[in-house]
Motif scaffolding. Structure first.
Motif, PDB file in Angstrom:
ATOM      1  N   PRO A  77       0.805  -1.236   0.000  1.00 20.48           N
ATOM      2  CA  PRO A  77       0.000   0.000   0.000  1.00 20.48           C
ATOM      3  C   PRO A  77       0.836   1.282   0.000  1.00 20.48           C
ATOM      4  O   PRO A  77       0.509   2.237  -0.724  1.00 20.48           O
ATOM      5  CB  PRO A  77      -0.835  -0.131   1.280  1.00 20.48           C
ATOM      6  CG  PRO A  77      -0.995  -1.607   1.451  1.00 20.48           C
ATOM      7  CD  PRO A  77       0.323  -2.185   1.028  1.00 20.48           C
ATOM      8  N   LYS A  78       1.911   1.322   0.782  1.00 25.73           N
ATOM      9  CA  LYS A  78       2.752   2.525   0.803  1.00 25.73           C
ATOM     10  C   LYS A  78       3.473   2.703  -0.527  1.00 25.73           C
ATOM     11  O   LYS A  78       3.595   3.835  -1.032  1.00 25.73           O
ATOM     12  CB  LYS A  78       3.766   2.426   1.947  1.00 25.73           C
ATOM     13  CG  LYS A  78       4.649   3.667   2.098  1.00 25.73           C
ATOM     14  CD  LYS A  78       3.830   4.928   2.332  1.00 25.73           C
ATOM     15  CE  LYS A  78       4.709   6.163   2.440  1.00 25.73           C
ATOM     16  NZ  LYS A  78       3.919   7.407   2.561  1.00 25.73           N
ATOM     17  N   ALA A  79       3.944   1.598  -1.117  1.00 27.93           N
ATOM     18  CA  ALA A  79       4.603   1.692  -2.425  1.00 27.93           C
ATOM     19  C   ALA A  79       3.624   2.183  -3.483  1.00 27.93           C
ATOM     20  O   ALA A  79       3.983   2.989  -4.354  1.00 27.93           O
ATOM     21  CB  ALA A  79       5.178   0.327  -2.814  1.00 27.93           C
ATOM     22  N   ALA A  97       6.997   1.280  12.036  1.00 26.86           N
ATOM     23  CA  ALA A  97       5.833   0.390  12.015  1.00 26.86           C
ATOM     24  C   ALA A  97       5.955  -0.633  10.885  1.00 26.86           C
ATOM     25  O   ALA A  97       5.625  -1.812  11.056  1.00 26.86           O
ATOM     26  CB  ALA A  97       4.554   1.204  11.845  1.00 26.86           C
ATOM     27  N   GLN A  98       6.451  -0.190   9.731  1.00 34.09           N
ATOM     28  CA  GLN A  98       6.614  -1.094   8.595  1.00 34.09           C
ATOM     29  C   GLN A  98       7.632  -2.190   8.911  1.00 34.09           C
ATOM     30  O   GLN A  98       7.392  -3.376   8.627  1.00 34.09           O
ATOM     31  CB  GLN A  98       7.055  -0.298   7.359  1.00 34.09           C
ATOM     32  CG  GLN A  98       6.698  -0.953   6.043  1.00 34.09           C
ATOM     33  CD  GLN A  98       6.952  -0.050   4.864  1.00 34.09           C
ATOM     34  OE1 GLN A  98       8.040   0.472   4.704  1.00 34.09           O
ATOM     35  NE2 GLN A  98       5.948   0.119   4.007  1.00 34.09           N
ATOM     36  N   VAL A  99       8.749  -1.814   9.518  1.00 30.51           N
ATOM     37  CA  VAL A  99       9.761  -2.797   9.910  1.00 30.51           C
ATOM     38  C   VAL A  99       9.173  -3.782  10.919  1.00 30.51           C
ATOM     39  O   VAL A  99       9.329  -5.001  10.792  1.00 30.51           O
ATOM     40  CB  VAL A  99      11.001  -2.100  10.499  1.00 30.51           C
ATOM     41  CG1 VAL A  99      11.911  -3.108  11.204  1.00 30.51           C
ATOM     42  CG2 VAL A  99      11.779  -1.393   9.402  1.00 30.51           C
ATOM     43  N   GLN A 174      15.403   0.830  -1.037  1.00 34.40           N
ATOM     44  CA  GLN A 174      14.421  -0.248  -1.183  1.00 34.40           C
ATOM     45  C   GLN A 174      13.033   0.393  -1.217  1.00 34.40           C
ATOM     46  O   GLN A 174      12.857   1.525  -0.750  1.00 34.40           O
ATOM     47  CB  GLN A 174      14.539  -1.234  -0.012  1.00 34.40           C
ATOM     48  CG  GLN A 174      13.796  -2.538  -0.184  1.00 34.40           C
ATOM     49  CD  GLN A 174      14.135  -3.233  -1.482  1.00 34.40           C
ATOM     50  OE1 GLN A 174      13.467  -2.974  -2.490  1.00 34.40           O
ATOM     51  NE2 GLN A 174      15.141  -4.081  -1.470  1.00 34.40           N
ATOM     52  N   PHE A 175      12.033  -0.324  -1.765  1.00 35.73           N
ATOM     53  CA  PHE A 175      10.702   0.282  -1.901  1.00 35.73           C
ATOM     54  C   PHE A 175       9.899   0.230  -0.601  1.00 35.73           C
ATOM     55  O   PHE A 175       8.786   0.753  -0.536  1.00 35.73           O
ATOM     56  CB  PHE A 175       9.914  -0.361  -3.050  1.00 35.73           C
ATOM     57  CG  PHE A 175       9.404  -1.754  -2.774  1.00 35.73           C
ATOM     58  CD1 PHE A 175       8.131  -1.964  -2.284  1.00 35.73           C
ATOM     59  CD2 PHE A 175      10.210  -2.860  -3.014  1.00 35.73           C
ATOM     60  CE1 PHE A 175       7.662  -3.240  -2.031  1.00 35.73           C
ATOM     61  CE2 PHE A 175       9.750  -4.136  -2.776  1.00 35.73           C
ATOM     62  CZ  PHE A 175       8.472  -4.336  -2.282  1.00 35.73           C
ATOM     63  N   PHE A 176      10.465  -0.399   0.443  1.00 40.67           N
ATOM     64  CA  PHE A 176       9.881  -0.322   1.780  1.00 40.67           C
ATOM     65  C   PHE A 176      11.017  -0.331   2.789  1.00 40.67           C
ATOM     66  O   PHE A 176      12.169  -0.585   2.442  1.00 40.67           O
ATOM     67  CB  PHE A 176       8.897  -1.472   2.031  1.00 40.67           C
ATOM     68  CG  PHE A 176       9.559  -2.830   2.179  1.00 40.67           C
ATOM     69  CD1 PHE A 176       9.760  -3.368   3.431  1.00 40.67           C
ATOM     70  CD2 PHE A 176       9.956  -3.558   1.073  1.00 40.67           C
ATOM     71  CE1 PHE A 176      10.364  -4.617   3.585  1.00 40.67           C
ATOM     72  CE2 PHE A 176      10.548  -4.803   1.204  1.00 40.67           C
ATOM     73  CZ  PHE A 176      10.757  -5.336   2.461  1.00 40.67           C
ATOM     74  N   CYS A 177      10.708  -0.021   4.035  1.00 43.19           N
ATOM     75  CA  CYS A 177      11.746   0.040   5.063  1.00 43.19           C
ATOM     76  C   CYS A 177      12.195  -1.373   5.421  1.00 43.19           C
ATOM     77  O   CYS A 177      11.387  -2.165   5.948  1.00 43.19           O
ATOM     78  CB  CYS A 177      11.214   0.757   6.301  1.00 43.19           C
ATOM     79  SG  CYS A 177      11.025   2.526   6.084  1.00 43.19           S
ATOM     80  N   GLU A 178      13.451  -1.658   5.179  1.00 43.76           N
ATOM     81  CA  GLU A 178      14.013  -2.977   5.430  1.00 43.76           C
ATOM     82  C   GLU A 178      15.274  -2.811   6.263  1.00 43.76           C
ATOM     83  O   GLU A 178      16.078  -1.908   6.011  1.00 43.76           O
ATOM     84  CB  GLU A 178      14.315  -3.672   4.099  1.00 43.76           C
ATOM     85  CG  GLU A 178      14.582  -5.155   4.225  1.00 43.76           C
ATOM     86  CD  GLU A 178      14.826  -5.794   2.866  1.00 43.76           C
ATOM     87  OE1 GLU A 178      14.599  -6.998   2.740  1.00 43.76           O
ATOM     88  OE2 GLU A 178      15.271  -5.096   1.941  1.00 43.76           O
ATOM     89  N   ILE A 179      15.458  -3.670   7.251  1.00 40.02           N
ATOM     90  CA  ILE A 179      16.529  -3.483   8.228  1.00 40.02           C
ATOM     91  C   ILE A 179      17.918  -3.354   7.599  1.00 40.02           C
ATOM     92  O   ILE A 179      18.671  -2.434   7.964  1.00 40.02           O
ATOM     93  CB  ILE A 179      16.488  -4.613   9.281  1.00 40.02           C
ATOM     94  CG1 ILE A 179      15.309  -4.390  10.236  1.00 40.02           C
ATOM     95  CG2 ILE A 179      17.788  -4.680  10.084  1.00 40.02           C
ATOM     96  CD1 ILE A 179      15.134  -5.452  11.289  1.00 40.02           C
ATOM     97  N   PRO A 180      18.353  -4.232   6.686  1.00 39.12           N
ATOM     98  CA  PRO A 180      19.716  -4.091   6.142  1.00 39.12           C
ATOM     99  C   PRO A 180      19.976  -2.720   5.524  1.00 39.12           C
ATOM    100  O   PRO A 180      21.083  -2.181   5.643  1.00 39.12           O
ATOM    101  CB  PRO A 180      19.791  -5.203   5.087  1.00 39.12           C
ATOM    102  CG  PRO A 180      18.813  -6.226   5.548  1.00 39.12           C
ATOM    103  CD  PRO A 180      17.688  -5.443   6.156  1.00 39.12           C
TER     104      PRO A 180
END
Length: 309
Positions: A77-79, A97-99, A174-180
């Motif tokens: 949805p955010k993308a 929140a996404q993570v 990245q197209f969403f928040c990702e830890i790496p």
């Protein structure tokens, strides 16, 4: 060490440079999202509405469909909104929140797939004890343990990641928040605590992987000893969807996080991330329904009833 800075928002990776391509990506992501909602929604409705599907295997499948919906609803949805409104921004709280929700559902899904391997092991290798080992209370406890483990894992990683000072801007590749990708923004000596947490999670995931492999070794040995070819076919048909879903999740995750640095590039990272975040929630309902006549018949009955209404 660079000076740390206060970040109020992050900039996600833009999927396209031109407005036409952004709208095309929005339409494509919307189609994928609606397909995932439809497929998993049909499985949820079929399992909930048909009494003959009120068995441990379908109870776990219902939980898997819920987690798949959570997974794709966390990222797409955010993308889609960013592509539609021509923006890259996500708030700091929104990123956290996404993570959290992504790690929660991915971790819970992996633990659930481990529980589902145990379900298939008991059904094929210990059929006389199936009712006692996998009663409604035991199934509820195992599902709760999978969800709870995912929750605790998410709390650990989210708290560690967002307690780090950031020194290298706010652009997430990245197209969403990702830890790496968030760790790449942290100060050079501050991310080691989260690295140790990731190694702990990898060790835990490897233990689950070993359990799944050993379960299927026992399952295959039991199936090959069956005298009836019809019995062997039925046993394999109940295991194959779970095996395919598990293999898809594990193989794409391994390639995403353990691929050689020489193979890393923004475009390849994006493709691989789509493979393990977007494809499984869309493909899992197809995999299970194509190989399961009971589920197919229940979905068909549900659709016919809906059409008559």
């Amino acid at each position: 060490m660079p000076n740390s800075s206060i970040v109020s928002e992050f900039l996600l990776l833009a999927l396209a440079d031109t407005r036409e391509l952004q709208l095309l990506h929005f339409a494509l992501l919307l189609g994928i999202y609606l397909a995932a909602l439809l497929g998993n929604g049909l499985i949820l409705s079929a399992v909930a509405c048909h009494h003959r599907l009120h068995t441990p295997m379908y109870f776990f499948l219902l939980n898997l469909a819920l987690l798949d919906l959570g997974c794709i609803s966390t990222t797409l949805p955010k993308a889609m909104a960013n592509a539609l409104w021509d923006t890259r921004a996500i708030s700091y709280q929104g990123c956290a929140a996404q993570v959290f929700f992504f790690i929660f559902v991915i971790g819970a899904e992996y633990f659930l797939l481990t529980v589902m391997a145990y379900d298939r092991y008991v059904a094929i290798c210990k059929p006389l004890h199936y009712g006692s080992l996998l009663g409604s209370r035991a199934c509820g406890q195992m599902a709760a343990a999978a969800w709870g483990s995912g929750f605790l894992n998410a709390v650990l990683h989210t708290a560690n990641t967002f307690s780090l000072p950031l020194c290298h801007g706010n652009a997430v590749d990245q197209f969403f928040c990702e830890i790496p990708h968030i760790l790449k923004l942290s100060c050079s000596d501050a991310y080691l605590r989260e690295v140790w947490a990731i190694l702990f999670s990898i060790l835990l995931a490897f233990g689950c992987f070993v359990f799944i492999v050993l379960s299927y070794v026992q399952i295959f040995r039991a199936v090959l000893r069956m005298p009836s070819s019809q019995g062997r076919h039925k046993a394999f048909s109940t295991c194959l969807p779970h095996l395919v879903v598990t293999s898809l999740m594990i193989s794409t995750s391994i390639f995403a996080y353990l691929k050689p640095l020489s193979l890393s590039s923004p475009s390849l990272d994006l493709v691989v991330t789509v493979l393990y975040t977007v494809v499984p929630p869309v493909a899992n309902p197809l995999i299970y329904s194509l190989r399961n006549r009971e589920l197919r018949d229940s979905i068909r009955t549900l659709l016919e009833y809906t059409h008559l209404q």
